[in-house]
Design a protein around this motif. Structure first.
Motif, PDB file in Angstrom:
ATOM      1  N   PRO A   1       0.815  -1.212   0.000  1.00  0.00           N
ATOM      2  CA  PRO A   1       0.000   0.000   0.000  1.00  0.00           C
ATOM      3  C   PRO A   1       0.846   1.259   0.000  1.00  0.00           C
ATOM      4  N   ALA A   2       2.064   1.148   0.582  1.00  0.00           N
ATOM      5  CA  ALA A   2       2.934   2.328   0.647  1.00  0.00           C
ATOM      6  C   ALA A   2       3.492   2.688  -0.716  1.00  0.00           C
ATOM      7  N   GLU A   3       3.595   1.676  -1.599  1.00  0.00           N
ATOM      8  CA  GLU A   3       4.185   1.920  -2.907  1.00  0.00           C
ATOM      9  C   GLU A   3       3.363   1.189  -3.967  1.00  0.00           C
ATOM     10  N   PRO A   4       2.141   1.600  -4.223  1.00  0.00           N
ATOM     11  CA  PRO A   4       1.276   0.852  -5.123  1.00  0.00           C
ATOM     12  C   PRO A   4       1.854   0.774  -6.522  1.00  0.00           C
ATOM     13  N   GLY A   5       2.028  -0.458  -7.005  1.00  0.00           N
ATOM     14  CA  GLY A   5       2.483  -0.667  -8.362  1.00  0.00           C
ATOM     15  C   GLY A   5       3.941  -0.417  -8.587  1.00  0.00           C
ATOM     16  N   ALA A   6       4.674   0.082  -7.603  1.00  0.00           N
ATOM     17  CA  ALA A   6       6.062   0.470  -7.846  1.00  0.00           C
ATOM     18  C   ALA A   6       6.959  -0.713  -8.108  1.00  0.00           C
ATOM     19  N   GLU A   7       6.679  -1.855  -7.459  1.00  0.00           N
ATOM     20  CA  GLU A   7       7.600  -2.972  -7.546  1.00  0.00           C
ATOM     21  C   GLU A   7       7.401  -3.785  -8.818  1.00  0.00           C
ATOM     22  N   CYS A   8       6.222  -3.746  -9.433  1.00  0.00           N
ATOM     23  CA  CYS A   8       5.935  -4.611 -10.568  1.00  0.00           C
ATOM     24  C   CYS A   8       5.037  -3.843 -11.535  1.00  0.00           C
TER      25      CYS A   8
ATOM     26  N   ASP B   1       1.315 -13.403 -16.537  1.00  0.00           N
ATOM     27  CA  ASP B   1       0.892 -14.145 -17.714  1.00  0.00           C
ATOM     28  C   ASP B   1       2.070 -14.443 -18.630  1.00  0.00           C
ATOM     29  N   LEU B   2       2.937 -13.427 -18.820  1.00  0.00           N
ATOM     30  CA  LEU B   2       4.086 -13.624 -19.697  1.00  0.00           C
ATOM     31  C   LEU B   2       5.042 -14.663 -19.149  1.00  0.00           C
ATOM     32  N   LEU B   3       5.286 -14.594 -17.830  1.00  0.00           N
ATOM     33  CA  LEU B   3       6.185 -15.569 -17.225  1.00  0.00           C
ATOM     34  C   LEU B   3       5.624 -16.980 -17.352  1.00  0.00           C
ATOM     35  N   ALA B   4       4.328 -17.124 -17.119  1.00  0.00           N
ATOM     36  CA  ALA B   4       3.715 -18.446 -17.215  1.00  0.00           C
ATOM     37  C   ALA B   4       3.783 -18.968 -18.647  1.00  0.00           C
ATOM     38  N   LEU B   5       3.547 -18.076 -19.625  1.00  0.00           N
ATOM     39  CA  LEU B   5       3.619 -18.494 -21.021  1.00  0.00           C
ATOM     40  C   LEU B   5       5.035 -18.916 -21.402  1.00  0.00           C
ATOM     41  N   ALA B   6       6.022 -18.133 -20.938  1.00  0.00           N
ATOM     42  CA  ALA B   6       7.407 -18.434 -21.294  1.00  0.00           C
ATOM     43  C   ALA B   6       7.866 -19.752 -20.675  1.00  0.00           C
ATOM     44  N   ASP B   7       7.401 -20.045 -19.493  1.00  0.00           N
ATOM     45  CA  ASP B   7       7.863 -21.241 -18.786  1.00  0.00           C
ATOM     46  C   ASP B   7       7.107 -22.489 -19.215  1.00  0.00           C
ATOM     47  N   GLY B   8       5.848 -22.331 -19.477  1.00  0.00           N
ATOM     48  CA  GLY B   8       5.060 -23.462 -19.925  1.00  0.00           C
ATOM     49  C   GLY B   8       4.546 -24.310 -18.782  1.00  0.00           C
TER      50      GLY B   8
ATOM     51  N   GLY C   1       8.821  -9.798  -7.606  1.00  0.00           N
ATOM     52  CA  GLY C   1       8.506 -10.432  -8.881  1.00  0.00           C
ATOM     53  C   GLY C   1       8.528 -11.950  -8.770  1.00  0.00           C
ATOM     54  N   HIS C   2       9.530 -12.479  -8.084  1.00  0.00           N
ATOM     55  CA  HIS C   2       9.610 -13.921  -7.882  1.00  0.00           C
ATOM     56  C   HIS C   2       8.441 -14.425  -7.036  1.00  0.00           C
ATOM     57  N   LEU C   3       8.084 -13.676  -6.017  1.00  0.00           N
ATOM     58  CA  LEU C   3       6.969 -14.099  -5.166  1.00  0.00           C
ATOM     59  C   LEU C   3       5.671 -14.144  -5.958  1.00  0.00           C
ATOM     60  N   ARG C   4       5.422 -13.125  -6.743  1.00  0.00           N
ATOM     61  CA  ARG C   4       4.211 -13.096  -7.582  1.00  0.00           C
ATOM     62  C   ARG C   4       4.210 -14.286  -8.539  1.00  0.00           C
TER      63      ARG C   4
END
Length: 435
Positions: free
Chosen positions: A113-120, A128-135, A170-173
């Protein structure tokens, strides 16, 4: 019976006062009620409502005409007035450990909440892109992710945790995303990995002194590990929360969290190295409360557990193996320094600093600050400024607001020596390094 009415916690200065601690130890509720009236502004009628008693009974207790002996009534008083169970010789009360916040279904690790959207910045599209790339997820995927976590911890110790947050988040997401669709055989391992990543994110926010956000991620890590029944890792997360509470000026909470961590670890079998670390967390909380006897006892228990762990380090979880002989030496010194026992603390911290690897830059910076603090307590200004100079130099090469905060704290302690050459030189160097 209607449960006790909610109210704010008792003031920390009351809970840490010798008079209060003595009254609780003796279960002298006449004194306890007098103290909450005088020091917390909770009058007898309010005490009665909070504790499920009649005002006349509270008045008789305060006048010394009645005593409380039944354990269920004493527990009601502890719960009603929010007196930590340990102070009254009770088990830890359920309210002493906060309930984990529910994980949201869609995005369990939404941005702070302190930094909305800043990290990703790319939001769900990145998942979605990561899931598509990894399969699909395989054992090699897990091995690669675990290797990344180990690398993050190394970099955290060398360079501080603040700059790692975007990558770790990013890794956690990503792990939370693939956990939903992974095969059942891999899902448990992914949940364990997500718990470790959530703890690492919490630690990064803690190192950045963003304590509320850190607590959110520690809570998520606690919930993930509880879902697996991993008591040892839950104890690990609780120990992180205890340390943060010590830093955040809540030593009573820190003590409750450390003790709960010990209880949780014990239920998972004999793990002496884990217990050694947890007893030291307890010692820090006692030291902050200025409870000398309890602090020394906790340090002794930590050393005893460490001796039992010798030769069994490989049996301990990987996350606690950092707690080695050097660590117990320097942490004992810090506990004594927090108590004000500077003469006993200084040689221990100095020895720990001498033993530490050069790569442990953040740890060395913290310990240099504590060494400087003990030297300043003893009136050795020149030595203190030299030691603080090491902390200052290290703070310039690591991204750790906690370290920078300690350097500024030392600078504030130099106020009585503002005209001394050593203090003037340190402040000039501080301006050059930190701007």
């Amino acid at each position: 019976m209607v449960g006790p009415l909610p109210h704010r916690a008792l003031p920390p200065e009351l809970l840490s006062s010798p008079e209060w601690r003595d009254a609780c130890r003796q279960r002298d509720f006449a004194r306890v009620f007098q103290l909450v009236k005088c020091r917390a502004g909770i009058y007898p009628s309010r005490v009665a409502a909070l504790c499920g008693m009649t005002p006349s009974r509270v008045g008789e207790i305060m006048a010394g005409h009645r005593r409380l002996a039944h354990i269920d009534v004493i527990e009601r008083v502890a719960d009603g007035l929010r007196i930590p169970g340990a102070m009254l010789g009770l088990a830890h009360r359920p309210w002493e450990i906060p309930e984990p916040a529910p994980v949201r279904k869609q995005a369990a690790v939404a941005e702070s909440p302190a930094e909305p959207g800043a990290e990703c910045p790319s939001g769900e599209h990145l998942d979605d892109l990561l899931a598509l790339a990894d399969g699909h997820v395989t054992r090699s995927t897990l091995a690669a992710l675990r290797s990344s976590v180990e690398d993050y911890w190394r970099r955290d110790e060398q360079h501080g945790g603040a700059s790692l947050r975007p990558a770790v988040l990013g890794h956690l997401r990503y792990v939370m995303q693939i956990m939903r669709t992974a095969e059942a055989a891999l899902r448990r391992d992914l949940q364990s990995l997500a718990a470790e990543l959530a703890r690492l994110v919490g630690w990064a926010y803690f190192d950045a002194r963003q304590y509320s956000t850190a607590r959110t991620y520690f809570t998520q890590a606690l919930q993930l590990s509880r879902g697996q029944g991993d008591g040892l890792f839950m104890a690990n997360v609780l120990s992180c929360m205890s340390l943060q509470a010590t830093y955040d000026g809540n030593p009573v909470d820190a003590l409750a969290l450390a003790c709960k961590a010990q209880d949780t670890a014990r239920s998972s079998g004999d793990q002496p190295l884990v217990m050694a670390m947890l007893h030291m967390r307890e010692a820090f909380a006692h030291a902050t409360l200025r409870d000398t006897s309890s602090c020394h006892q906790a340090v002794d228990r930590s050393r005893d557990a460490y001796e039992r762990a010798r030769g069994r380090e490989e049996e301990a979880p990987s996350w606690v193996r950092y707690f080695d002989e050097t660590k117990i030496i320097v942490d004992t010194g810090i506990a004594l320094a927090r108590l004000g026992e500077a003469g006993r603390a200084e040689p221990l911290i100095a020895e720990g600093l001498r033993r530490e690897r050069v790569a442990q830059q953040r740890g060395r910076a913290f310990h240099a600050f504590w060494l400087a603090s003990t030297q300043l307590q003893q009136g050795r200004l020149d030595d203190a400024c030299r030691s603080a100079g090491l902390a200052l130099d290290l703070s310039a090469v690591i991204d750790s607001p906690r370290v920078a905060g300690h350097v500024h704290e030392f600078q504030r302690r130099l106020a009585p020596y503002a005209r001394e050459a050593s203090a003037i030189a340190f402040e000039q160097r501080m301006r050059e390094v930190l701007g």
